[in-house]
Design a protein around this motif. Structure first.
Motif, mmCIF file in Angstrom:
data_model
loop_
_atom_site.group_PDB
_atom_site.id
_atom_site.type_symbol
_atom_site.label_atom_id
_atom_site.label_comp_id
_atom_site.label_asym_id
_atom_site.label_seq_id
_atom_site.Cartn_x
_atom_site.Cartn_y
_atom_site.Cartn_z
ATOM 1 N N UNK A 129 0.855 -1.354 0.045
ATOM 2 C CA UNK A 129 0.439 0.245 -0.029
ATOM 3 C C UNK A 129 1.106 1.156 0.139
ATOM 4 N N UNK A 130 2.264 1.230 0.904
ATOM 5 C CA UNK A 130 2.972 2.202 0.488
ATOM 6 C C UNK A 130 3.227 3.571 -0.859
ATOM 7 N N UNK A 131 3.733 1.669 -1.923
ATOM 8 C CA UNK A 131 3.948 2.898 -3.013
ATOM 9 C C UNK A 131 2.126 3.448 -4.032
ATOM 10 N N UNK A 132 1.683 2.593 -4.328
ATOM 11 C CA UNK A 132 0.766 2.961 -4.333
ATOM 12 C C UNK A 132 0.159 4.233 -4.156
ATOM 13 N N UNK A 133 0.940 4.018 -1.951
ATOM 14 C CA UNK A 133 -0.016 5.558 -1.630
ATOM 15 C C UNK A 133 0.852 6.854 -2.612
ATOM 16 N N UNK A 134 1.873 6.561 -1.973
ATOM 17 C CA UNK A 134 3.151 7.602 -2.570
ATOM 18 C C UNK A 134 2.713 7.676 -4.250
ATOM 19 N N UNK A 135 3.060 7.525 -5.194
ATOM 20 C CA UNK A 135 2.302 7.190 -6.287
ATOM 21 C C UNK A 135 0.913 8.362 -6.502
ATOM 22 N N UNK A 136 0.260 7.767 -5.303
ATOM 23 C CA UNK A 136 -1.145 9.029 -5.686
ATOM 24 C C UNK A 136 -0.772 10.223 -5.785
ATOM 25 N N UNK A 137 0.154 10.219 -4.239
ATOM 26 C CA UNK A 137 0.292 11.338 -3.374
ATOM 27 C C UNK A 137 1.041 12.041 -4.633
ATOM 28 N N UNK A 138 1.940 11.855 -5.225
ATOM 29 C CA UNK A 138 2.502 12.518 -5.835
ATOM 30 C C UNK A 138 2.020 12.717 -7.323
ATOM 31 N N UNK A 139 0.641 12.059 -8.135
ATOM 32 C CA UNK A 139 0.032 12.539 -8.980
ATOM 33 C C UNK A 139 -0.674 13.660 -8.593
ATOM 34 N N UNK A 140 -1.035 13.742 -7.330
ATOM 35 C CA UNK A 140 -2.270 14.822 -6.271
ATOM 36 C C UNK A 140 -1.119 15.817 -6.774
ATOM 37 N N UNK A 141 0.213 15.988 -6.284
ATOM 38 C CA UNK A 141 0.586 16.835 -5.869
ATOM 39 C C UNK A 141 0.743 17.349 -7.397
ATOM 40 N N UNK A 142 0.928 17.314 -8.429
ATOM 41 C CA UNK A 142 1.147 17.438 -9.991
ATOM 42 C C UNK A 142 -0.002 17.885 -10.123
ATOM 43 N N UNK A 143 -0.759 17.322 -10.265
ATOM 44 C CA UNK A 143 -2.135 17.533 -11.133
ATOM 45 C C UNK A 143 -2.133 18.912 -10.844
ATOM 46 N N UNK A 144 -2.775 19.241 -9.224
ATOM 47 C CA UNK A 144 -3.471 20.470 -8.947
ATOM 48 C C UNK A 144 -2.289 21.723 -9.293
ATOM 49 N N UNK A 145 -1.237 22.130 -9.124
ATOM 50 C CA UNK A 145 -0.709 22.499 -9.870
ATOM 51 C C UNK A 145 -1.053 23.336 -11.355
ATOM 52 N N UNK A 146 -0.505 22.153 -12.369
ATOM 53 C CA UNK A 146 -0.895 22.546 -13.622
ATOM 54 C C UNK A 146 -2.178 22.671 -13.925
ATOM 55 N N UNK A 147 -3.342 22.279 -13.098
ATOM 56 C CA UNK A 147 -4.985 22.209 -13.079
ATOM 57 C C UNK A 147 -5.216 24.029 -12.652
#
Length: 71
Positions: free
Chosen positions: A1-19
């Motif tokens: 679960x740790x890797x998936x959570x980190x991938x989700x967090x990284x995707x969220x961190x990248x998509x929010x400012x771009x959006x």
């Protein structure tokens, strides 16, 4: 679960400012808020104001010419 959570967090961190950048740079947003606000602060010049300004400049120029001619 740790890797998936980190991938989700990284995707969220990248998509929010771009959006947010994409939304704020839409032409409709720019026209509605920025350009209208600029026109409120700096209204376009009117012909009457231009004419008065030119008359005043001419009067000052003539006054200075008279002053220099007297000396």
């Amino acid at each position: 679960m740790g890797v998936r959570l980190e991938i989700f967090r990284m995707a969220l961190y990248l998509t929010f400012p771009v959006t947010m950048f994409w939304i704020s740079n839409q032409p409709e947003y720019f026209e509605e808020y920025i350009v209208k606000r600029k026109r409120e602060i700096y209204p376009p010049e009117q012909d009457e104001q231009k004419r008065q300004l030119q008359e005043m400049k001419e009067a000052i120029r003539l006054k200075k010419e008279k002053l220099y001619m007297q000396d």
